[in-house]
Design a protein around this motif. Structure first.
Motif, PDB file in Angstrom:
ATOM      1  N   ALA A  22     -25.206  10.143   3.392  1.00  0.00           N
ATOM      2  CA  ALA A  22     -24.216   9.501   4.073  1.00  0.00           C
ATOM      3  C   ALA A  22     -23.501   8.292   3.287  1.00  0.00           C
ATOM      4  O   ALA A  22     -24.128   7.602   2.714  1.00  0.00           O
ATOM      5  N   GLY A  23     -22.233   8.403   3.520  1.00  0.00           N
ATOM      6  CA  GLY A  23     -21.307   7.386   2.589  1.00  0.00           C
ATOM      7  C   GLY A  23     -20.883   8.003   1.422  1.00  0.00           C
ATOM      8  O   GLY A  23     -20.261   7.191   0.794  1.00  0.00           O
ATOM      9  N   ALA A  24     -21.399   8.989   0.927  1.00  0.00           N
ATOM     10  CA  ALA A  24     -20.982   9.391  -0.252  1.00  0.00           C
ATOM     11  C   ALA A  24     -19.676  10.310  -0.365  1.00  0.00           C
ATOM     12  O   ALA A  24     -19.655  10.765   0.642  1.00  0.00           O
ATOM     13  N   ARG A  25     -18.652  10.217  -1.170  1.00  0.00           N
ATOM     14  CA  ARG A  25     -17.617  10.893  -1.276  1.00  0.00           C
ATOM     15  C   ARG A  25     -17.784  12.330  -1.609  1.00  0.00           C
ATOM     16  O   ARG A  25     -18.685  12.613  -2.379  1.00  0.00           O
ATOM     17  N   ARG A  26     -16.914  13.205  -0.723  1.00  0.00           N
ATOM     18  CA  ARG A  26     -17.251  14.576  -1.076  1.00  0.00           C
ATOM     19  C   ARG A  26     -15.896  15.180  -2.006  1.00  0.00           C
ATOM     20  O   ARG A  26     -15.937  16.360  -2.390  1.00  0.00           O
ATOM     21  N   ARG A  27     -15.085  14.125  -2.561  1.00  0.00           N
ATOM     22  CA  ARG A  27     -14.072  14.502  -3.318  1.00  0.00           C
ATOM     23  C   ARG A  27     -14.362  13.818  -4.787  1.00  0.00           C
ATOM     24  O   ARG A  27     -14.944  12.833  -4.934  1.00  0.00           O
ATOM     25  N   ILE A  28     -13.826  14.493  -5.671  1.00  0.00           N
ATOM     26  CA  ILE A  28     -14.074  14.108  -7.236  1.00  0.00           C
ATOM     27  C   ILE A  28     -13.151  12.898  -7.351  1.00  0.00           C
ATOM     28  O   ILE A  28     -11.821  13.088  -6.924  1.00  0.00           O
ATOM     29  N   THR A  29     -13.659  11.841  -7.986  1.00  0.00           N
ATOM     30  CA  THR A  29     -12.740  10.486  -8.208  1.00  0.00           C
ATOM     31  C   THR A  29     -12.111  10.865  -9.593  1.00  0.00           C
ATOM     32  O   THR A  29     -13.040  11.052 -10.477  1.00  0.00           O
ATOM     33  N   HIS A  30     -10.675  10.846  -9.456  1.00  0.00           N
ATOM     34  CA  HIS A  30      -9.929  10.835 -10.759  1.00  0.00           C
ATOM     35  C   HIS A  30      -9.890   9.725 -11.390  1.00  0.00           C
ATOM     36  O   HIS A  30      -9.636   8.797 -10.686  1.00  0.00           O
ATOM     37  N   PRO A  31      -9.937   9.403 -12.733  1.00  0.00           N
ATOM     38  CA  PRO A  31      -9.778   8.219 -13.514  1.00  0.00           C
ATOM     39  C   PRO A  31      -8.287   7.800 -13.144  1.00  0.00           C
ATOM     40  O   PRO A  31      -8.071   6.560 -13.614  1.00  0.00           O
ATOM     41  N   THR A  32      -7.347   8.613 -12.969  1.00  0.00           N
ATOM     42  CA  THR A  32      -6.137   8.156 -12.787  1.00  0.00           C
ATOM     43  C   THR A  32      -5.462   8.212 -11.212  1.00  0.00           C
ATOM     44  O   THR A  32      -6.051   9.145 -10.744  1.00  0.00           O
ATOM     45  N   GLY A  33      -4.555   7.793 -10.939  1.00  0.00           N
ATOM     46  CA  GLY A  33      -3.648   8.132  -9.791  1.00  0.00           C
ATOM     47  C   GLY A  33      -4.154   7.033  -8.655  1.00  0.00           C
ATOM     48  O   GLY A  33      -4.955   6.074  -8.683  1.00  0.00           O
ATOM     49  N   VAL A  34      -3.329   7.333  -7.427  1.00  0.00           N
ATOM     50  CA  VAL A  34      -3.651   6.222  -6.313  1.00  0.00           C
ATOM     51  C   VAL A  34      -4.803   6.653  -5.648  1.00  0.00           C
ATOM     52  O   VAL A  34      -4.820   7.834  -4.936  1.00  0.00           O
ATOM     53  N   GLN A  35      -5.870   5.934  -5.505  1.00  0.00           N
ATOM     54  CA  GLN A  35      -7.122   6.481  -4.855  1.00  0.00           C
ATOM     55  C   GLN A  35      -7.146   5.438  -3.535  1.00  0.00           C
ATOM     56  O   GLN A  35      -8.212   4.713  -3.397  1.00  0.00           O
ATOM     57  N   THR A  36      -6.241   5.953  -2.503  1.00  0.00           N
ATOM     58  CA  THR A  36      -6.207   5.219  -1.267  1.00  0.00           C
ATOM     59  C   THR A  36      -6.448   6.115  -0.186  1.00  0.00           C
ATOM     60  O   THR A  36      -5.773   7.373   0.012  1.00  0.00           O
ATOM     61  N   THR A  48      -9.861  11.680   3.522  1.00  0.00           N
ATOM     62  CA  THR A  48      -8.500  12.291   3.323  1.00  0.00           C
ATOM     63  C   THR A  48      -7.814  11.241   2.152  1.00  0.00           C
ATOM     64  O   THR A  48      -7.828  10.098   2.562  1.00  0.00           O
ATOM     65  N   GLN A  49      -6.972  11.641   1.248  1.00  0.00           N
ATOM     66  CA  GLN A  49      -6.241  10.722   0.440  1.00  0.00           C
ATOM     67  C   GLN A  49      -4.952  10.648   0.926  1.00  0.00           C
ATOM     68  O   GLN A  49      -4.384  11.553   1.413  1.00  0.00           O
ATOM     69  N   GLY A  50      -4.566   9.437   0.934  1.00  0.00           N
ATOM     70  CA  GLY A  50      -2.987   9.064   1.310  1.00  0.00           C
ATOM     71  C   GLY A  50      -2.292   8.252   0.459  1.00  0.00           C
ATOM     72  O   GLY A  50      -2.827   7.779  -0.606  1.00  0.00           O
ATOM     73  N   LEU A  51      -1.150   7.810   0.816  1.00  0.00           N
ATOM     74  CA  LEU A  51      -0.205   7.010  -0.041  1.00  0.00           C
ATOM     75  C   LEU A  51       0.555   6.069   0.945  1.00  0.00           C
ATOM     76  O   LEU A  51       0.910   6.435   2.210  1.00  0.00           O
ATOM     77  N   PRO A  52       0.713   5.016   0.458  1.00  0.00           N
ATOM     78  CA  PRO A  52       1.650   3.915   1.263  1.00  0.00           C
ATOM     79  C   PRO A  52       3.157   4.362   1.209  1.00  0.00           C
ATOM     80  O   PRO A  52       3.757   4.284   0.352  1.00  0.00           O
ATOM     81  N   ARG A  53       3.439   4.912   2.412  1.00  0.00           N
ATOM     82  CA  ARG A  53       4.762   5.770   2.596  1.00  0.00           C
ATOM     83  C   ARG A  53       6.097   4.525   2.514  1.00  0.00           C
ATOM     84  O   ARG A  53       7.283   4.900   2.064  1.00  0.00           O
ATOM     85  N   ASP A  54       5.817   3.238   3.136  1.00  0.00           N
ATOM     86  CA  ASP A  54       6.786   2.579   3.110  1.00  0.00           C
ATOM     87  C   ASP A  54       6.602   1.341   2.009  1.00  0.00           C
ATOM     88  O   ASP A  54       7.357   0.288   2.427  1.00  0.00           O
ATOM     89  N   GLY A  55       6.124   1.541   0.950  1.00  0.00           N
ATOM     90  CA  GLY A  55       6.163   0.506  -0.072  1.00  0.00           C
ATOM     91  C   GLY A  55       4.647  -0.233  -0.244  1.00  0.00           C
ATOM     92  O   GLY A  55       3.929   0.283   0.540  1.00  0.00           O
ATOM     93  N   ASP A  56       4.608  -0.919  -0.995  1.00  0.00           N
ATOM     94  CA  ASP A  56       3.215  -1.720  -1.179  1.00  0.00           C
ATOM     95  C   ASP A  56       2.879  -2.381   0.273  1.00  0.00           C
ATOM     96  O   ASP A  56       3.898  -3.225   0.565  1.00  0.00           O
ATOM     97  N   GLY A  57       1.756  -2.505   0.481  1.00  0.00           N
ATOM     98  CA  GLY A  57       1.437  -3.279   1.742  1.00  0.00           C
ATOM     99  C   GLY A  57       1.252  -2.710   2.741  1.00  0.00           C
ATOM    100  O   GLY A  57       0.733  -3.014   3.878  1.00  0.00           O
ATOM    101  N   SER A  58       1.960  -1.246   2.953  1.00  0.00           N
ATOM    102  CA  SER A  58       1.895  -0.578   4.146  1.00  0.00           C
ATOM    103  C   SER A  58       0.771   0.536   4.317  1.00  0.00           C
ATOM    104  O   SER A  58      -0.063   0.382   3.239  1.00  0.00           O
TER     105      SER A  58
END
Length: 419
Positions: A22-36, A48-58
């Motif tokens: 429990a609590g373990a990630r099922r996806r492989i953590t890549h050394p680069t990229g946005v891990q949000t 599921t990984q996502g991106l801040p669509r409306d800029g930083d802080g969104s």
């Protein structure tokens, strides 16, 4: 290796699967990229990984969650626009008042609504444009109707000229003389097939006269409506006469009329394909001797067709004159002269037909019908139809009083009346 520990377990059914703590990630953590992680998916327990669509802080959103929120915002915006348009239409339906004086009717003393005559001028201009467009459309309709009427006149004039040429060449000789012999042939066939002298006059001669004159190279493609108009009969009569002519073997249907397919209608521009008939050969001396007694009757039928065609042509001329008068035009003097010349030519052709029928009948000793058993009354009607002014005398095989028939009964009550 920076990976979370993974265990293997076996289910009750005997299957083996990997189990992450429990609590373990099922996806492989890549050394680069946005891990949000996606905010919406994390709230329901999805990794599921996502991106801040409306800029930083969104908020970080994955593509499905971002599209869902975008579509919802678009629907809300469309609903707001519809509500605003509905409200604007309700406001427009209300009585318009002047923004300066507040009156519903324009007042010359007001600096704002006193200029309302511009709106009236604009409305008058639009109404004038509509009237001009309607006048142009009406003029085009008149021109189209006049063109159709002139085409009808041209067709009927050609038909009258063809009948006149046929009658004249019957007296002088020519290739159009064949139509008279064709008509006499069908009359001979009808007389040979007749089993009774009772009944009304058949329209077969008129319909076959149209076919004989209209034929070209022995192949004719008549139209039912056109034949009915030229012969002065109904379309049902034309159908019956065609069937009777086929039964008499005077003409043979070579092409059956049918309804065309969609592709054929687009290519030819018509809905139906007319039937084609091959008229019978005139034959040799035997057929010539059989139809010779009916040549005067054929000429009289052509004379009747010519008289009916002249009536149709006069009616078509009257229609063209009415259209010209409606348009404010006058009939050309040259056209009136041509009409008078055509009437004179038709009158001469009719005289030629009557004279030719009388000459042929006189050459055949005044009797161009095969003898048949008929009463005196039927002989009277038959001779009137064939063109005689008076009926021939009745001849009976009985000896003695000629006024007695086979039964010996007298038709006259007294001898004086019989005389």
């Amino acid at each position: 290796m920076g990976r979370s520990p993974v265990w293997v377990e076996t289910t009750r059914t005997g299957q083996t699967r990997l189990v992450a703590p429990a609590g373990a990630r099922r996806r492989i953590t890549h050394p680069t990229g946005v891990q949000t992680p996606c905010v919406s998916c994390a709230s329901v327990g999805r990794d599921t990984q996502g991106l801040p669509r409306d800029g930083d802080g969104s908020e970080a959103l994955c593509i499905p969650c971002w599209r869902t929120r975008t579509d919802a915002a678009r629907r809300r915006h469309a609903a707001e626009l519809r509500a605003a348009a509905l409200e604007a239409s309700l406001v427009a339906d209300e009585a318009a008042v002047c923004a300066a004086c507040g009156g519903e009717e324009p007042s010359p003393s007001c600096w704002l609504c006193g200029w309302s005559w511009l709106a009236q001028a604009r409305a008058d201009h639009e109404h004038a444009q509509e009237l001009d467009a309607a006048a142009v459309e009406h003029r085009f309709a008149q021109l189209a109707e006049r063109t159709r009427a002139e085409q009808t006149v041209a067709e009927l004039a050609g038909w009258v000229d063809r009948l006149r040429t046929t009658i004249q060449e019957c007296a002088t000789g020519g290739r159009h003389e064949r139509a008279v012999h064709l008509l006499a042939d069908v009359l001979a066939r009808e007389a040979a097939a007749r089993v009774s002298s009772r009944g009304r006059r058949s329209k077969l001669a008129l319909v076959c006269g149209v076919l004989a004159v209209d034929q070209a190279a022995r192949i004719t493609r008549p139209g039912r409506a056109r034949t009915a108009e030229l012969a002065g009969v109904t379309e049902r009569t034309v159908t019956d006469c065609w069937a009777k002519a086929e039964a008499l073997e005077w003409m043979e249907r070579t092409v059956q009329g049918r309804r065309l397919s969609f592709e054929q209608r687009c290519a030819t521009g018509r809905t139906y394909d007319r039937a084609e008939f091959d008229l019978a050969h005139l034959g040799g001396l035997e057929r010539a001797a059989a139809r010779a007694p009916y040549l005067p009757a054929a000429l009289l039928v052509l004379d009747e067709l010519l008289a009916h065609a002249l009536v149709l042509l006069e009616a078509a001329h009257d229609g063209v004159d009415a259209l010209q008068a409606r348009a404010g035009e006058l009939t050309d003097q040259a056209a009136l002269v041509r009409r008078a010349q055509l009437r004179a030519a038709v009158a001469a052709a009719r005289d030629t037909a009557l004279t030719g029928a009388e000459l042929i009948a006189a050459a055949q000793l005044g009797n161009f019908f095969p003898p048949r058993a008929a009463s005196t009354g039927m002989s009277v009607y038959s001779c009137w139809f064939r063109g005689f002014g008076c009926p021939p005398s009745s001849a009976h095989p009985t000896s003695g009083d000629p006024s007695r028939g086979n039964s010996g009964a007298s038709r006259s009550p007294t001898t004086a009346g019989r005389g």
